[in-house]
Design an enzyme around this catalytic site. Structure first.
Site, PDB file in Angstrom:
ATOM      1  N   GLU A 363       9.487 -10.050 -70.505  1.00 55.76           N
ATOM      2  CA  GLU A 363       8.568  -9.430 -71.557  1.00 55.76           C
ATOM      3  C   GLU A 363       8.436  -7.963 -71.723  1.00 55.76           C
ATOM      4  OE1 GLU A 363       6.368 -13.642 -71.972  1.00 55.76           O
ATOM      5  OE2 GLU A 363       5.256 -11.977 -72.917  1.00 55.76           O
TER       6      GLU A 363
HETATM    7  N1  CAA Z   1       3.311  -4.183 -83.269  1.00 61.33           N
HETATM    8  C1  CAA Z   1       3.734  -4.050 -84.595  1.00 61.33           C
HETATM    9  N2  CAA Z   1       4.745  -3.252 -84.871  1.00 61.33           N
HETATM   10  C2  CAA Z   1       5.270  -2.564 -83.712  1.00 61.33           C
HETATM   11  C3  CAA Z   1       4.958  -2.490 -82.481  1.00 61.33           C
HETATM   12  C4  CAA Z   1       3.975  -3.243 -82.125  1.00 61.33           C
HETATM   13  N3  CAA Z   1       3.428  -3.338 -80.908  1.00 61.33           N
HETATM   14  N4  CAA Z   1       5.677  -1.773 -81.841  1.00 61.33           N
HETATM   15  C5  CAA Z   1       6.586  -1.250 -82.606  1.00 61.33           C
HETATM   16  N5  CAA Z   1       6.380  -1.538 -83.824  1.00 61.33           N
HETATM   17  C6  CAA Z   1       7.018  -1.240 -85.134  1.00 61.33           C
HETATM   18  C7  CAA Z   1       7.130   0.203 -85.449  1.00 61.33           C
HETATM   19  O1  CAA Z   1       5.753   0.606 -85.899  1.00 61.33           O
HETATM   20  C8  CAA Z   1       8.257   0.399 -86.136  1.00 61.33           C
HETATM   21  O2  CAA Z   1       7.772   0.187 -87.544  1.00 61.33           O
HETATM   22  P1  CAA Z   1       8.432   1.067 -88.804  1.00 61.33           P
HETATM   23  O3  CAA Z   1       9.974   0.579 -88.779  1.00 61.33           O
HETATM   24  O4  CAA Z   1       7.807   0.658 -89.868  1.00 61.33           O
HETATM   25  O5  CAA Z   1       8.417   2.468 -88.381  1.00 61.33           O
HETATM   26  C9  CAA Z   1       9.258  -0.518 -85.596  1.00 61.33           C
HETATM   27  O6  CAA Z   1       8.354  -1.756 -85.119  1.00 61.33           O
HETATM   28  C10 CAA Z   1      10.284  -0.183 -84.674  1.00 61.33           C
HETATM   29  O7  CAA Z   1       9.464   0.492 -83.751  1.00 61.33           O
HETATM   30  P2  CAA Z   1      10.162   1.344 -82.691  1.00 61.33           P
HETATM   31  O8  CAA Z   1      10.900   2.522 -83.274  1.00 61.33           O
HETATM   32  O9  CAA Z   1       8.952   1.872 -81.573  1.00 61.33           O
HETATM   33  O10 CAA Z   1      11.218   0.612 -81.980  1.00 61.33           O
HETATM   34  P3  CAA Z   1      12.400   0.808 -80.845  1.00 61.33           P
HETATM   35  O11 CAA Z   1      13.387   0.123 -81.269  1.00 61.33           O
HETATM   36  O12 CAA Z   1      12.198   2.078 -80.427  1.00 61.33           O
HETATM   37  O13 CAA Z   1      11.616  -0.280 -79.631  1.00 61.33           O
HETATM   38  C11 CAA Z   1      10.495  -0.907 -77.748  1.00 61.33           C
HETATM   39  C12 CAA Z   1      10.755   0.104 -79.077  1.00 61.33           C
HETATM   40  C13 CAA Z   1       9.034  -0.728 -77.259  1.00 61.33           C
HETATM   41  C14 CAA Z   1      11.331  -0.101 -76.587  1.00 61.33           C
HETATM   42  C15 CAA Z   1      10.838  -2.274 -77.840  1.00 61.33           C
HETATM   43  O14 CAA Z   1      12.195  -2.412 -78.339  1.00 61.33           O
HETATM   44  C16 CAA Z   1      10.424  -3.351 -76.816  1.00 61.33           C
HETATM   45  O15 CAA Z   1       9.245  -3.681 -76.770  1.00 61.33           O
HETATM   46  N6  CAA Z   1      11.470  -3.640 -76.003  1.00 61.33           N
HETATM   47  C17 CAA Z   1      11.208  -4.615 -75.008  1.00 61.33           C
HETATM   48  C18 CAA Z   1      11.628  -5.763 -75.408  1.00 61.33           C
HETATM   49  C19 CAA Z   1      11.030  -6.987 -74.579  1.00 61.33           C
HETATM   50  O16 CAA Z   1       9.752  -7.210 -74.235  1.00 61.33           O
HETATM   51  N7  CAA Z   1      11.683  -8.245 -74.522  1.00 61.33           N
HETATM   52  C20 CAA Z   1      10.950  -9.412 -74.184  1.00 61.33           C
HETATM   53  C21 CAA Z   1      11.505 -10.618 -74.433  1.00 61.33           C
HETATM   54  S1  CAA Z   1      10.719 -11.811 -74.170  1.00 61.33           S
HETATM   55  C22 CAA Z   1      10.611 -12.173 -72.550  1.00 61.33           C
HETATM   56  O17 CAA Z   1      10.894 -11.826 -71.917  1.00 61.33           O
HETATM   57  C23 CAA Z   1       9.920 -13.771 -72.482  1.00 61.33           C
HETATM   58  C24 CAA Z   1      10.053 -14.344 -71.290  1.00 61.33           C
HETATM   59  O18 CAA Z   1      11.308 -14.639 -70.745  1.00 61.33           O
HETATM   60  C25 CAA Z   1       8.941 -15.206 -70.470  1.00 61.33           C
END
Ligand code: CAA
Length: 634
Positions: A363
């Site tokens: 996550e």
């Molecule tokens: N809520 C809503 N929108 C959001 C947001 C949020 N928390 N965070 C970013 N956004 C939006 C941004 O506003 C942006 O919108 P626009 O295109 O309109 O500008 C868009 O999303 C892209 O945002 P970023 O440019 O910041 O995105 P990024 O590509 O740089 O990624 C990151 C940011 C935080 C690194 C993201 O990729 C991330 O969270 N990565 C981790 C993924 C993750 O947590 N995976 C877990 C998988 S599930 C799991 O693990 C479950 C399990 O096994 C139990």
């Protein structure tokens, strides 16, 4: 902020704790040992309403708050970390996006059975090339008439084949980055939707984790969740909430380990008194208790903000990162207090030690949590402008992907043999079929598609004529036991670093492909034309292994015993040339400015990855101000 839970919260905690102690605890050792999913426990949790804790009663939920949900995950994880994440993935990831973004029809059809605990939910975001960089999603959904056609795969999916309802993320508009991703509700049982084998994990072994595979899965248009292009935001906002669940899981694992260690430290006498009265141990316990308290405060703070519809992404990232980092310290100290006894299998503290680690990884790794926290404090870091490279894709790198389709089975086999000979393979020489995989120049490998055990004779016969050793996929060695464990090939098994790899009846799970990525030539034989192995091979024959293998064996047989092969010489891989980016180039007719989709036009808020077609109509040449329609394609 100070948190005092209510009497209702504590009554709920007591109820779940009693259930976990009496029903779950007696099973935990076996669940862990046998990698077994607690099916009955999950059913009972459903009946108790726990699977729908934070959802309104009208949608089948308990209508409780987010702190109640955090308590439920914590109490289950206190006894079994795996069961904690089953609940977290179901509530936060599988159900919440439908609750938050679903239409009324979608909520009626999907949320109600999920909240009532009649069905289990899961969330498919992670892919081989889209882990921390979730925007790198490669699964595609193409609208054809009334359906989206879903192709691709997801890895490390919690609840995997135990779930019935999945929220899946896929690219609907390529080459425009995160804005081209959409979310879909997908049902188990739809044609073309299959699962990989369960991962054999270090911890949380009672939770089921596997790959999801989509081959031309028809998803009805009405199962689009939210709007097209909204998927990434749906994923991100879902994860904001999911992180409260994982923080609670980490807290529960740590709490259980702490309680066990505390109890043990009161009983264990050394130097004439209980070890809890030795300062070194009492200080450890004091630190553990403080870390638990601070983690809990952060988690409840994030949960309370969410409950009151205030921004909570910062707090949930802090809670997840902090609670899981502290959890690792607490389980480590707990095991230290147990000394040698804690190191034994069957000890709860030993299981907690293994269960804890994943909480800093999934996550969003704790490094990603820090990215999120920092972006809240100092704003988003500017993104690097990278030049367009070859498309990501095959896990085995760039391959020829020549799928032999023309003619009869024999003609296809002959064409394969001709191609291999033209590549320089000499089939008059060979190695022993028992040669260790890591030393073998060639391997013929069996997947589950080989069927019953006697068909392994076909593999052995082919290996002899191909001058190869025998290998297999993980399930063939581990589950079917057709070959010894040291002959399975994959990231977690043996790595093949030789020249020729012939995969027979192997679908191409990610972990297998990572074990053969250094092979010079990969040949795939499989009856499923959509199997991922075909996207990762140099030559492929779509056909029944029982028909193709004897033909191939005969075609390689020169009627004489193979001569001993000379020492292995690694052959050079031939790389196809057409790996240039897929987008078209446009040039301004006024000044000659060339629009580069990899760079976008940051000064005018055009993000890297935006294709020329996706530029707004009012966009103008940043150099000379000419209108978009005066650009010409070159
Ligand atoms: N809520 C809503 N929108 C959001 C947001 C949020 N928390 N965070 C970013 N956004 C939006 C941004 O506003 C942006 O919108 P626009 O295109 O309109 O500008 C868009 O999303 C892209 O945002 P970023 O440019 O910041 O995105 P990024 O590509 O740089 O990624 C990151 C940011 C935080 C690194 C993201 O990729 C991330 O969270 N990565 C981790 C993924 C993750 O947590 N995976 C877990 C998988 S599930 C799991 O693990 C479950 C399990 O096994 C139990």
């Amino acid at each position: 902020m100070l948190f005092k839970t209510t009497e209702e919260h504590e009554a709920l905690r007591a109820r779940i704790r009693e259930f976990a102690e009496t029903e779950l605890k007696p099973q935990t050792f076996l669940l862990d040992k046998e990698n077994a999913f607690p099916t009955e426990i999950v059913k009972q949790l459903g009946k108790m309403g726990i699977l729908g804790i934070p959802y309104p009663k009208e949608y089948g939920g308990m209508g409780l708050d987010i702190i109640s949900y955090a308590i439920a995950v914590e109490e289950l994880a206190r006894v079994d970390g795996g069961t904690g994440v089953i609940l977290s993935a179901h509530v936060s990831l599988g159900s919440w996006p439908i609750f938050a973004y679903g239409t009324e029809e979608q909520k009626q059809k999907y949320l109600i059975p999920l909240a009532k605990g009649e069905k289990l939910g899961a969330f498919g975001l992670t892919e081989p090339n889209a882990g921390s960089d979730a925007g790198g999603t490669e699964t595609t959904a193409v609208l054809e008439g009334d359906h989206y056609i879903l192709n691709g795969g997801k890895i490390f999916i919690t609840n995997a084949d135990k779930a019935e309802t999945y929220v899946i993320f896929a690219v609907t508009t390529p080459d425009i980055g995160t804005r081209g991703i959409s979310a879909f509700i997908v049902e188990k049982g739809w044609e073309g939707f299959t699962f990989g084998d369960h991962y054999d994990k270090m911890g949380i072994r009672s939770s089921s984790t596997a790959e999801l595979i989509f081959n031309d899965v028809k998803v009805p248009k009405e199962n689009l969740l939210g709007q097209e292009g909204q998927g990434f935001k749906i994923a991100m906002s879902t994860l904001d909430g999911g992180r409260i669940g994982i923080a609670s899981q980490a807290l529960g694992i740590a709490q259980g380990a702490y309680e066990n260690a505390l109890e043990y430290s009161k009983e264990r006498i050394q130097f004439g008194k209980p070890i809890c009265q030795q300062q070194s141990i009492s200080f450890k316990l004091a630190d553990m208790a403080t870390k638990l308290r601070t983690s809990r405060l952060l988690i409840y703070s994030a949960a309370d903000l969410k409950e009151h519809h205030e921004p909570y992404g910062l707090e949930s990232a802090m809670a997840k990162q902090y609670a899981s980092d502290r959890c690792l310290e607490i389980v480590n100290d707990a095991l230290q207090i147990f000394g040698g006894n804690g190191y034994l299998k069957g000890m709860e503290v030993e299981r907690a030690y293994r269960d804890a680690k994943i909480c800093t990884i999934y996550e969003g790794t704790n490094e990603i949590q820090r990215v999120v926290i920092a972006s809240h404090i100092i704003g988003k870091m500017p993104k690097e402008e990278t030049a367009p490279g070859p498309k990501k894709g095959a896990l085995t790198g760039v391959r020829k992907k020549l799928i032999l389709k023309e003619g009869t089975a024999k003609e296809r086999v002959d064409a394969l043999v001709e191609s291999l000979k033209a590549d320089g393979y000499d089939f008059t020489v060979g190695i022993d079929i028992d040669t260790p995989i890591s030393k073998a120049e060639r391997v013929v490998s069996a997947g589950k598609g080989i069927g019953s055990k006697e068909n392994m004779e076909l593999i052995k016969a082919l290996a002899v004529q191909a001058g190869a050793a025998v290998g297999s996929s993980r399930p063939v060695a581990e589950t079917l036991k057709y070959v010894p464990l040291n002959r399975y090939v994959g990231m977690s098994g043996q790595k093949f670093n030789g020249n020729l790899y012939i995969a027979c009846g192997i679908s191409g799970a990610g972990q297998h492909l990572k074990g053969i990525k250094d092979a010079t030539t990969i040949v795939a034989i499989n009856n499923n034309a959509n199997a991922p192995i075909f996207k990762n091979c140099d030559y492929g024959i779509v056909g029944d292994v029982l028909e193709i293998l004897p033909l191939l064996t005969a075609a390689l047989d020169n009627g004489e015993p193979k001569k001993p092969a000379p020492p292995m010489k690694k052959m050079k891989r031939s790389i196809p040339k057409n790996t240039a980016p897929a987008w078209k180039t446009y040039v301004c007719s006024g000044c000659g400015y060339e629009y580069n989709p990899a760079v976008g036009d940051p000064e005018n808020d055009i993000r890297p990855g935006t294709t020329f077609d996706a530029l707004p109509e009012e966009w103008i040449c940043p150099d000379c101000g000419e209108a978009k329609d005066s650009f010409i394609e070159v």
